[in-house]
Design a protein around this motif. Structure first.
Motif, PDB file in Angstrom:
ATOM      1  N   PHE A  37       1.148  -1.462  -0.027  1.00 11.44           N
ATOM      2  CA  PHE A  37       0.011   0.328  -0.094  1.00 11.44           C
ATOM      3  C   PHE A  37       1.285   1.203   0.191  1.00 11.44           C
ATOM      4  O   PHE A  37       2.495   1.359   0.586  1.00 11.44           O
ATOM      5  CB  PHE A  37      -1.025   0.075   1.443  1.00 11.44           C
ATOM      6  N   LEU A  38       0.337   2.087  -0.673  1.00 11.93           N
ATOM      7  CA  LEU A  38       0.592   3.861  -0.480  1.00 11.93           C
ATOM      8  C   LEU A  38      -0.073   3.813   0.379  1.00 11.93           C
ATOM      9  O   LEU A  38      -1.239   4.614   0.180  1.00 11.93           O
ATOM     10  CB  LEU A  38       0.846   4.155  -1.833  1.00 11.93           C
ATOM     11  N   VAL A  39       0.526   4.630   1.917  1.00 12.00           N
ATOM     12  CA  VAL A  39      -0.478   5.479   3.024  1.00 12.00           C
ATOM     13  C   VAL A  39      -0.057   6.911   2.783  1.00 12.00           C
ATOM     14  O   VAL A  39       0.495   7.861   3.004  1.00 12.00           O
ATOM     15  CB  VAL A  39      -0.697   4.859   4.064  1.00 12.00           C
ATOM     16  N   LEU A  40      -1.683   7.495   2.484  1.00 11.75           N
ATOM     17  CA  LEU A  40      -1.290   9.401   3.404  1.00 11.75           C
ATOM     18  C   LEU A  40      -2.033   9.594   4.277  1.00 11.75           C
ATOM     19  O   LEU A  40      -2.472   8.956   4.656  1.00 11.75           O
ATOM     20  CB  LEU A  40      -2.348   9.387   2.105  1.00 11.75           C
ATOM     21  N   GLU A  41      -1.120   9.610   4.713  1.00  8.20           N
ATOM     22  CA  GLU A  41      -1.624   9.749   6.292  1.00  8.20           C
ATOM     23  C   GLU A  41      -2.634  10.541   6.947  1.00  8.20           C
ATOM     24  O   GLU A  41      -2.351  11.947   6.474  1.00  8.20           O
ATOM     25  CB  GLU A  41      -0.297   9.754   7.396  1.00  8.20           C
TER      26      GLU A  41
END
Ligand code: CMP
Length: 139
Positions: free
Chosen positions: A103-107
């Motif tokens: 995953f690529l997570v945008l906090e």
């Protein structure tokens, strides 16, 4: 910018349709904000009732969103976790990895700042949240 980099950005836009909604400079910014995360098959990625930590983009693998009557599968290119971020409430469903996932997570904080600067993107994400919410009530 070099050719290699251009190809990478182009590939990101192809994988994530949402990515193409922002201009090139903002794509670069977004790329720097993404935190990588992985999950194994069967792992719970999001837990219903939790406070939201971020927006998840599926780079590879697949997840299942566990809803009342059945599950919805999301594959590479899709995103999830937008509903609680937008509403300010809690996660509305469990999300389980059904494969090895990247995953690529945008906090959360980055999500809030980035979305306030990119109304068109915010709109696209909100539209998806609304569609999903409507789908869930009519189930
Ligand atoms: P959130 O409520 O933050 O956490 C659970 C996530 O599951 C939710 O955001 C959506 O991203 C996702 N989700 C909920 N309902 C659906 C649906 N019907 N189809 C696809 N994804 C969904």
């Amino acid at each position: 910018r070099n050719r290699q980099h251009q190809l990478e950005m182009q590939q990101l836009c192809e994988t994530f349709p949402l990515f193409s909604q922002v201009d090139e400079n903002s794509q670069e910014e977004l790329l720097l904000l993404f935190r990588p995360k992985s999950a194994s098959p069967g792992e719970r990625v999001l837990r219903k009732g939790d406070r939201p930590d971020g927006l998840y983009f599926i780079a590879s693998g697949a997840v299942e969103v566990e809803l009342a009557d059945d599950n919805v599968r999301l594959d590479a290119g899709a995103f999830f976790g937008e509903m609680a971020l937008l509403s300010g409430g809690r996660r509305t469903a469990d999300v389980i990895a059904v494969d090895f996932c990247a995953f690529l997570v945008l906090e959360r904080r980055d999500f809030n700042v980035f979305m306030s600067r990119h109304p068109a993107l915010r709109k696209a994400v909100s539209n998806m949240a609304r569609e999903r919410a409507e789908m869930n009530v009519s189930r």
